[in-house]
Motif scaffolding. Structure first.
Motif, PDB file in Angstrom:
ATOM      1  N   GLU A 186       0.828  -1.199   0.000  1.00  7.64           N
ATOM      2  CA  GLU A 186       0.000   0.000   0.000  1.00  7.64           C
ATOM      3  C   GLU A 186       0.865   1.252   0.000  1.00  7.64           C
ATOM      4  OE1 GLU A 186      -3.024  -0.020   3.002  1.00  7.64           O
ATOM      5  OE2 GLU A 186      -3.628   2.040   2.582  1.00  7.64           O
ATOM      6  N   ASP A 187       1.978   1.144   0.683  1.00  3.29           N
ATOM      7  CA  ASP A 187       2.874   2.286   0.770  1.00  3.29           C
ATOM      8  C   ASP A 187       3.398   2.709  -0.596  1.00  3.29           C
ATOM      9  OD1 ASP A 187       3.283   3.260   3.421  1.00  3.29           O
ATOM     10  OD2 ASP A 187       5.398   3.452   2.862  1.00  3.29           O
TER      11      ASP A 187
ATOM     12  N   ILE B 289       0.709   4.754  -1.985  1.00  9.36           N
ATOM     13  CA  ILE B 289       0.639   6.048  -1.302  1.00  9.36           C
ATOM     14  C   ILE B 289       1.711   6.989  -1.820  1.00  9.36           C
ATOM     15  CG2 ILE B 289       0.953   7.177   0.937  1.00  9.36           C
ATOM     16  CD1 ILE B 289      -0.354   4.757   2.241  1.00  9.36           C
TER      17      ILE B 289
ATOM     18  N   LEU C  12     -10.055   7.870   1.110  1.00 10.09           N
ATOM     19  CA  LEU C  12     -10.761   9.032   1.618  1.00 10.09           C
ATOM     20  C   LEU C  12     -10.184  10.296   1.001  1.00 10.09           C
ATOM     21  CD1 LEU C  12     -12.930   9.872   3.596  1.00 10.09           C
ATOM     22  CD2 LEU C  12     -11.131  10.331   5.255  1.00 10.09           C
ATOM     23  N   THR C  13      -8.890  10.366   1.068  1.00  8.55           N
ATOM     24  CA  THR C  13      -8.173  11.490   0.513  1.00  8.55           C
ATOM     25  C   THR C  13      -8.651  11.814  -0.900  1.00  8.55           C
ATOM     26  OG1 THR C  13      -6.367  10.509   1.700  1.00  8.55           O
ATOM     27  CG2 THR C  13      -5.843  12.379   0.299  1.00  8.55           C
TER      28      THR C  13
ATOM     29  N   GLU D   1     -10.922   1.157   0.454  1.00 12.07           N
ATOM     30  CA  GLU D   1     -10.435   0.638   1.742  1.00 12.07           C
ATOM     31  C   GLU D   1      -9.053   1.184   2.099  1.00 12.07           C
ATOM     32  OE1 GLU D   1     -12.586  -3.134   2.078  1.00 12.07           O
ATOM     33  OE2 GLU D   1     -13.440  -1.113   1.787  1.00 12.07           O
ATOM     34  N   LEU D   2      -8.368   1.643   1.084  1.00 13.22           N
ATOM     35  CA  LEU D   2      -7.005   2.098   1.331  1.00 13.22           C
ATOM     36  C   LEU D   2      -7.011   3.485   1.958  1.00 13.22           C
ATOM     37  CD1 LEU D   2      -6.162  -0.386   0.176  1.00 13.22           C
ATOM     38  CD2 LEU D   2      -5.200   0.756  -1.818  1.00 13.22           C
ATOM     39  N   SER D   3      -5.885   3.805   2.572  1.00 15.85           N
ATOM     40  CA  SER D   3      -5.835   5.080   3.288  1.00 15.85           C
ATOM     41  C   SER D   3      -5.937   6.261   2.327  1.00 15.85           C
ATOM     42  CB  SER D   3      -4.547   5.163   4.100  1.00 15.85           C
ATOM     43  OG  SER D   3      -3.436   5.030   3.258  1.00 15.85           O
ATOM     44  N   ILE D   4      -5.602   6.035   1.078  1.00 15.82           N
ATOM     45  CA  ILE D   4      -5.693   7.144   0.143  1.00 15.82           C
ATOM     46  C   ILE D   4      -7.114   7.339  -0.347  1.00 15.82           C
ATOM     47  CG2 ILE D   4      -3.333   6.950  -0.680  1.00 15.82           C
ATOM     48  CD1 ILE D   4      -4.467   5.513  -3.137  1.00 15.82           C
TER      49      ILE D   4
END
Lengths: 187, 187, 187, 187
Positions: free
Chosen positions: B52-53, B56, B118-119, B113-116
């Motif tokens: 995932e990083d 990102i 929402l972003t 689902e990934l942190s990005i």
DNA sequence: TATGAATGAGGGTTCATTCAT
DNA sequence: GATGAATGAACCCTCATTCAT
């Protein structure tokens, strides 16, 4: 819990679509589907040959109205009125099979490799073909495409926008009709 | 094969984006990325903490112009001219980071689902916020959303339509400008 | 943060022992040790040849008092008084190198395979040999072993029991002395 | 090779315990366990959810007699006779599940982090609680703890000492009984 | 109509270790 | 006296799929 017998196949499709739409196709495992239904993975294989097959089944079931729409559109005169009617019906079809279309939209990368992928794209192109004329200017061609996409966007993305659902759908349809109207008079 | 040193991190991102866009995030394995670069999987982990990083990293790099656009838009007067300029710049940003946006669009289910995730959504909402006014009618709100989606659709889906790329982009921009124009005068 | 230079080797051992004792040998990675020291993993390899080597270094340093105790015991007359003194000194050695012994005790399975494993067991057997006589009855042999184990248990497990540390240590010593006393008079 | 069906779960536990006791938990890989059983790693996951789960299963099975002992002890009068009986039964339980206890003892650092860790410590404390009285002097409290630890040490460490097994066990029990006897009369 | 048991392939991740600089 | 970059081996785990019953 103990739903009626004999409809397992349907129940599988229902649960699968729900999960596919919620988490994506790849992230949804057969184990998960089976657990929700309180059956074994092997049971799924009694009803479907592969995971992809489950999706194909769903697709074929829910996509029929759209096929009928395309067929219907084919036989109509290519007037503005026809196109307006097509958009109206398209929205209905979209809303009726909302989870499937949400899924299709959010899993394009996955769907592309699947056997239904082409089918789906073909269908969209077919629909666009019904409302777009070869002699349209490029701008009006874009308007036609935009009309369709507005409905997709309007049906799914707009959820994040405040407002009454019914009202939003009407507004979406209005904009789509407007776009096709402009395209038509531009020609 | 033996490319210049010190740029491995960048090369990983490049190859990864290429594959992510082509096959989807889930279907792209780290093994695949590593093989293309002729390094071991473990080498990827020297440069990034997780799969995932990698994403990102790509996202942060390619998304900066869009952030700047949002910041810029914030400081401008909310006139039609500003909004037109925003659409123009938005298209540029879109084209500049085309593979990333294609990826985002085609992997929404995953990205969510990934942190990005929402972003990304936040960013879209922010851009829409720049061209849409609270007092707009629902129809005009839809037009604003549609303007943005037209550009996305126009930038990616239109590939399947015949015609010169340059010309298509201009047409797409024109339709988007038109939509925001209508929205504005409607108010 | 910036500790004096030149003592990196020692600092590595300190941090390593702390982590080994806390989490176990296998679960403590060189990355973790390096991060705590704010150096790179490679730096550890400048000072030690392998991970095991770090442990060996610690072991050799902290185990010396016990070796001296064994050597000293060897030269003394095998009287009860000598044995009592050995137990007293043993407890001191145990407390002085508490983290190491806690580690040894809690990682026996791991330590067994390591080159220090045998060494450790040999040392325990050597100490037991100093207080146990061949002509002891089996029961008294057990008492000798028990005296040593009581001290180990008393030093580490008793932490979970309420009470003043100092007082507990005295009680532990008393029981151990008692056991060896009984063994001696039994003979 | 092809052992009777239906007992795979048990066989996994057996082999796992054997290897865990021999090499430690961390150093024993699922590959190793699977190979010994001539099945695939994936087969292990059919029967257990995680590696830790295998251990939990073993633990629950083998630990039951000890739980029963604790329960039994709870209902008895707190006399010296009861305590002696507890020690006798404790030794039996220890010997019956020797490999598990050896494992627990030699992998404390590992076990501590596992979900069974607490459970194990709790159990030991419970047993000690059965033979130790609040009004005991510190020395007598140590004697109680020592009685238990003597049995552990006696059951496992004494292997390294020459002598007939049966005879050793009797001697160990005698020392333990002696310790609890002293504790009791001290009070 | 299902299940129980298993497999083969592959996933992401972590590790101790190396070596040129 | 250390770092940056990388490796090879192994790890635990999950998946879609199969098949005898």
């Amino acid at each position: 819990m103990a739903q009626a017998r004999g409809n397992t196949r349907q129940r599988i499709q229902d649960v699968a679509l729900e999960l596919f739409a919620e988490q994506g196709y790849e992230k949804t495992s057969l184990r998960e589907i089976a657990e929700r239904l309180d059956v074994t993975k092997a049971a799924l294989y009694y009803h479907f040959k592969t995971k992809e097959d489950i999706l194909i089944g769903i697709f074929e079931d829910l996509t029929r109205p759209m096929d009928e729409l395309i067929a219907w559109g084919h036989d109509q005169p290519r007037t503005l009125e026809t196109k307006q009617e097509i958009l109206r019906r398209y929205q209905e079809a979209l809303l009726a099979a909302a989870p499937l279309f949400r899924f299709m939209q959010e899993n394009q990368a996955t769907v592309r490799e699947l056997s239904i992928g082409l089918t789906f794209k073909e269908r969209m192109i077919a629909v666009i073909g019904l409302i777009q004329e070869p002699e349209f200017s490029m701008t009006d061609k874009v308007r036609s495409v935009s009309a369709i996409f507005t409905m997709h966007a309007g049906t799914f993305f707009m959820e994040n926008i405040e407002g009454d659902a019914e009202e939003k759908h009407e507004a979406v349809l209005e904009v789509a009709l407007d776009l096709i109207g402009q395209a038509h008079q531009g020609a």
